[in-house]
Design a protein around this motif. Structure first.
Motif, PDB file in Angstrom:
ATOM      1  N   GLY A  66       0.820  -1.203   0.000  1.00 49.02           N
ATOM      2  CA  GLY A  66       0.000   0.000   0.000  1.00 49.02           C
ATOM      3  C   GLY A  66       0.849   1.246   0.000  1.00 49.02           C
ATOM      4  O   GLY A  66       2.052   1.203  -0.276  1.00 49.02           O
ATOM      5  N   ASP A  67       0.229   2.366   0.346  1.00 55.84           N
ATOM      6  CA  ASP A  67       0.943   3.643   0.316  1.00 55.84           C
ATOM      7  C   ASP A  67       2.123   3.662   1.280  1.00 55.84           C
ATOM      8  O   ASP A  67       3.179   4.234   0.971  1.00 55.84           O
ATOM      9  CB  ASP A  67      -0.018   4.783   0.655  1.00 55.84           C
ATOM     10  N   GLY A  68       1.976   3.055   2.457  1.00 53.78           N
ATOM     11  CA  GLY A  68       3.080   3.032   3.412  1.00 53.78           C
ATOM     12  C   GLY A  68       4.304   2.314   2.872  1.00 53.78           C
ATOM     13  O   GLY A  68       5.440   2.750   3.093  1.00 53.78           O
ATOM     14  N   THR A  69       4.090   1.229   2.138  1.00 56.84           N
ATOM     15  CA  THR A  69       5.201   0.492   1.533  1.00 56.84           C
ATOM     16  C   THR A  69       5.889   1.338   0.465  1.00 56.84           C
ATOM     17  O   THR A  69       7.113   1.304   0.324  1.00 56.84           O
ATOM     18  CB  THR A  69       4.684  -0.820   0.912  1.00 56.84           C
ATOM     19  N   VAL A  70       5.092   2.114  -0.278  1.00 55.80           N
ATOM     20  CA  VAL A  70       5.654   2.986  -1.311  1.00 55.80           C
ATOM     21  C   VAL A  70       6.462   4.117  -0.685  1.00 55.80           C
ATOM     22  O   VAL A  70       7.544   4.465  -1.170  1.00 55.80           O
ATOM     23  CB  VAL A  70       4.540   3.569  -2.197  1.00 55.80           C
ATOM     24  N   GLU A  80      18.813   7.565  -5.126  1.00 56.12           N
ATOM     25  CA  GLU A  80      19.560   6.628  -5.979  1.00 56.12           C
ATOM     26  C   GLU A  80      19.022   6.624  -7.407  1.00 56.12           C
ATOM     27  O   GLU A  80      19.494   5.847  -8.254  1.00 56.12           O
ATOM     28  CB  GLU A  80      19.473   5.208  -5.410  1.00 56.12           C
ATOM     29  N   ASN A  81      18.016   7.476  -7.674  1.00 53.84           N
ATOM     30  CA  ASN A  81      17.401   7.596  -9.012  1.00 53.84           C
ATOM     31  C   ASN A  81      16.830   6.276  -9.515  1.00 53.84           C
ATOM     32  O   ASN A  81      16.922   5.951 -10.704  1.00 53.84           O
ATOM     33  CB  ASN A  81      18.422   8.142 -10.022  1.00 53.84           C
ATOM     34  N   VAL A  82      16.233   5.518  -8.608  1.00 54.44           N
ATOM     35  CA  VAL A  82      15.613   4.248  -8.976  1.00 54.44           C
ATOM     36  C   VAL A  82      14.117   4.471  -9.179  1.00 54.44           C
ATOM     37  O   VAL A  82      13.422   4.878  -8.246  1.00 54.44           O
ATOM     38  CB  VAL A  82      15.839   3.184  -7.891  1.00 54.44           C
ATOM     39  N   PRO A  83      13.588   4.226 -10.386  1.00 55.27           N
ATOM     40  CA  PRO A  83      12.144   4.355 -10.591  1.00 55.27           C
ATOM     41  C   PRO A  83      11.393   3.259  -9.858  1.00 55.27           C
ATOM     42  O   PRO A  83      11.901   2.142  -9.688  1.00 55.27           O
ATOM     43  CB  PRO A  83      11.986   4.235 -12.108  1.00 55.27           C
ATOM     44  N   ILE A  84      10.168   3.582  -9.423  1.00 53.41           N
ATOM     45  CA  ILE A  84       9.367   2.673  -8.604  1.00 53.41           C
ATOM     46  C   ILE A  84       8.066   2.356  -9.323  1.00 53.41           C
ATOM     47  O   ILE A  84       7.317   3.266  -9.694  1.00 53.41           O
ATOM     48  CB  ILE A  84       9.062   3.300  -7.229  1.00 53.41           C
ATOM     49  N   LEU A  85       7.818   1.064  -9.516  1.00 54.29           N
ATOM     50  CA  LEU A  85       6.508   0.603  -9.968  1.00 54.29           C
ATOM     51  C   LEU A  85       5.777   0.085  -8.742  1.00 54.29           C
ATOM     52  O   LEU A  85       6.094  -0.984  -8.216  1.00 54.29           O
ATOM     53  CB  LEU A  85       6.642  -0.499 -11.020  1.00 54.29           C
ATOM     54  N   ALA A  86       4.836   0.874  -8.250  1.00 57.17           N
ATOM     55  CA  ALA A  86       4.107   0.531  -7.030  1.00 57.17           C
ATOM     56  C   ALA A  86       2.740  -0.024  -7.392  1.00 57.17           C
ATOM     57  O   ALA A  86       2.004   0.583  -8.174  1.00 57.17           O
ATOM     58  CB  ALA A  86       3.960   1.766  -6.141  1.00 57.17           C
ATOM     59  N   VAL A  87       2.413  -1.167  -6.821  1.00 54.86           N
ATOM     60  CA  VAL A  87       1.155  -1.848  -7.134  1.00 54.86           C
ATOM     61  C   VAL A  87       0.410  -2.127  -5.829  1.00 54.86           C
ATOM     62  O   VAL A  87       1.009  -2.571  -4.847  1.00 54.86           O
ATOM     63  CB  VAL A  87       1.396  -3.166  -7.900  1.00 54.86           C
ATOM     64  N   ASN A  88      -0.885  -1.889  -5.851  1.00 51.37           N
ATOM     65  CA  ASN A  88      -1.698  -2.052  -4.642  1.00 51.37           C
ATOM     66  C   ASN A  88      -2.009  -3.534  -4.414  1.00 51.37           C
ATOM     67  O   ASN A  88      -3.000  -4.067  -4.897  1.00 51.37           O
ATOM     68  CB  ASN A  88      -2.993  -1.251  -4.780  1.00 51.37           C
ATOM     69  N   VAL A  89      -1.124  -4.188  -3.677  1.00 47.04           N
ATOM     70  CA  VAL A  89      -1.323  -5.592  -3.293  1.00 47.04           C
ATOM     71  C   VAL A  89      -1.255  -5.643  -1.767  1.00 47.04           C
ATOM     72  O   VAL A  89      -0.176  -5.649  -1.182  1.00 47.04           O
ATOM     73  CB  VAL A  89      -0.255  -6.520  -3.901  1.00 47.04           C
ATOM     74  N   LEU A  96      -0.938   6.145  -4.095  1.00 48.57           N
ATOM     75  CA  LEU A  96       0.327   6.190  -4.823  1.00 48.57           C
ATOM     76  C   LEU A  96       0.576   4.948  -5.674  1.00 48.57           C
ATOM     77  O   LEU A  96       1.627   4.842  -6.296  1.00 48.57           O
ATOM     78  CB  LEU A  96       1.489   6.344  -3.829  1.00 48.57           C
ATOM     79  N   THR A  97      -0.371   4.028  -5.704  1.00 49.78           N
ATOM     80  CA  THR A  97      -0.127   2.750  -6.356  1.00 49.78           C
ATOM     81  C   THR A  97      -0.927   2.589  -7.641  1.00 49.78           C
ATOM     82  O   THR A  97      -1.964   3.221  -7.831  1.00 49.78           O
ATOM     83  CB  THR A  97      -0.492   1.591  -5.410  1.00 49.78           C
ATOM     84  N   GLU A  98      -0.442   1.697  -8.492  1.00 45.16           N
ATOM     85  CA  GLU A  98      -1.179   1.300  -9.676  1.00 45.16           C
ATOM     86  C   GLU A  98      -2.187   0.213  -9.287  1.00 45.16           C
ATOM     87  O   GLU A  98      -1.921  -0.580  -8.371  1.00 45.16           O
ATOM     88  CB  GLU A  98      -0.230   0.762 -10.743  1.00 45.16           C
ATOM     89  N   PRO A  99      -3.325   0.145  -9.952  1.00 41.00           N
ATOM     90  CA  PRO A  99      -4.317  -0.882  -9.605  1.00 41.00           C
ATOM     91  C   PRO A  99      -3.793  -2.279  -9.893  1.00 41.00           C
ATOM     92  O   PRO A  99      -3.061  -2.512 -10.866  1.00 41.00           O
ATOM     93  CB  PRO A  99      -5.517  -0.532 -10.490  1.00 41.00           C
ATOM     94  N   PHE A 100      -4.194  -3.212  -9.062  1.00 40.65           N
ATOM     95  CA  PHE A 100      -3.720  -4.588  -9.158  1.00 40.65           C
ATOM     96  C   PHE A 100      -4.116  -5.236 -10.488  1.00 40.65           C
ATOM     97  O   PHE A 100      -3.406  -6.090 -11.014  1.00 40.65           O
ATOM     98  CB  PHE A 100      -4.262  -5.395  -7.979  1.00 40.65           C
ATOM     99  N   GLU A 101      -5.266  -4.835 -11.055  1.00 39.12           N
ATOM    100  CA  GLU A 101      -5.754  -5.449 -12.294  1.00 39.12           C
ATOM    101  C   GLU A 101      -4.743  -5.303 -13.433  1.00 39.12           C
ATOM    102  O   GLU A 101      -4.638  -6.177 -14.294  1.00 39.12           O
ATOM    103  CB  GLU A 101      -7.089  -4.829 -12.700  1.00 39.12           C
ATOM    104  N   LEU A 102      -4.008  -4.195 -13.457  1.00 36.96           N
ATOM    105  CA  LEU A 102      -3.020  -3.969 -14.524  1.00 36.96           C
ATOM    106  C   LEU A 102      -1.763  -4.807 -14.325  1.00 36.96           C
ATOM    107  O   LEU A 102      -0.918  -4.874 -15.225  1.00 36.96           O
ATOM    108  CB  LEU A 102      -2.636  -2.494 -14.579  1.00 36.96           C
TER     109      LEU A 102
END
Length: 321
Positions: A66-70, A80-89, A96-102
């Protein structure tokens, strides 16, 4: 995007999050990617080990939770300039997350990442530290703390709920003294979190600005204020003889503020990079969904392109009854 070395962080204690981390790990390793996997939570911080173990640049962090993990990932990976793909699981609100369906079709997601078929949001962050000494020549006496949502200065005690008295200075000018539960210094991203609960303004995350919001002030004259991104906010606890006042960063304890010390908050040079997979992403749509805003109750359409209004549908009228 190259997928040569990737971090996967899953929400601690959540079986589905861990299972999907294992699924993606297997798929990535079959494509020749080196994957570092670990749990992230209140008592689990895998990122120092991840960063120390990386033998080259990290291409991506997949964060499942969730948002706390992100927020935890952003504090560790932004510089560190690392991009983050955050998913709501396993999350709740999921601002802040992308939907799990995607995320369910593993091969499609990986192909999109490799083919650069995604967008990247760059989110402003704040940094804070404790200072001592003169205003003109301050001495930093703590680590530097980062946040994506907000810095919070408030007291905490085991056996009671102490009231704080905090003085605030902005760019060398004394502004006000706040008596109440504390003070929030937030980013636009954080304006929809604790700041919104404290009746602060909601800012678009594409902006660069700093929001200062008092928490439950004892004076009706105390109001939130929006500052330019280059501002420096200094906060002094006043009369805290029991040393209860603390600095919190994204809801996590940063450090105790001792007598004679102040908190200095400013915009960080680091930015969180959040990957967006949704082609129809809209911040206003997120507000409607997550905050349960009604939007329009009766839908009108233009007719023949001349700006006229067509009759509403029966179903739209039914919603208003």
């Amino acid at each position: 995007m190259q997928l040569k070395q990737i971090i996967i962080a899953h929400k601690s204690g959540h079986p589905a999050s861990k299972a999907w981390a294992e699924t993606y790990t297997k798929a990535l390793e079959e494509r020749g990617c080196r994957v570092m996997v670990g749990p992230s939570g209140v008592s689990d911080n895998p990122y120092p080990v991840f960063l120390a173990s990386a033998h080259a640049s990290i291409d991506l962090a997949i964060v499942l939770g969730g948002d706390g993990t992100v927020l935890a990932a952003a504090r560790q990976l932004a510089c560190e300039n690392v991009p983050i793909l955050a998913v709501n699981v396993g999350g709740h609100l999921g601002f802040l997350t992308e939907p799990f369906e995607l995320f369910k079709d593993v091969e499609v997601v990986l192909d999109r990442l490799i083919g650069d078929r995604y967008a990247v949001q760059r989110r402003m962050m704040l940094e804070a530290c404790l200072q001592e000494g003169s205003r003109r020549y301050p001495e930093q006496v703590s680590d530097t703390f980062l946040c994506l949502n907000e810095m919070c200065v408030k007291p905490a005690s085991i056996d009671r709920m102490p009231t704080s008295v905090l003085e605030m200075e902005i760019d060398g000018q004394m502004v006000d003294q706040f008596q109440g539960d504390g003070l929030l210094v937030a980013t636009p991203t954080g304006s929809t979190c604790y700041t919104a609960s404290a009746n602060g303004p909601i800012l678009h995350p594409g902006m660069e600005a700093i929001v200062v919001t008092p928490i439950c002030p004892l004076s009706l004259s105390s109001r939130p204020i929006v500052l330019p991104p280059g501002s420096v906010v200094n906060i002094w606890p006043v009369g805290d003889r029991e040393v209860n006042t603390k600095l919190w960063t994204d809801g996590v304890l940063g450090t105790t503020i001792w007598p004679g010390q102040r908190v200095a908050v400013r915009m960080s040079r680091c930015q969180a990079q959040l990957i967006v997979l949704r082609e129809d992403y809209s911040f206003y749509g997120t507000l409607r969904e997550k905050l349960q805003w009604a939007g329009t109750r009766v839908h009108f359409e233009t007719e023949n392109g001349n700006g006229g209004l067509a009759d509403s549908t029966d179903s739209a009228w039914e919603e208003t009854r």
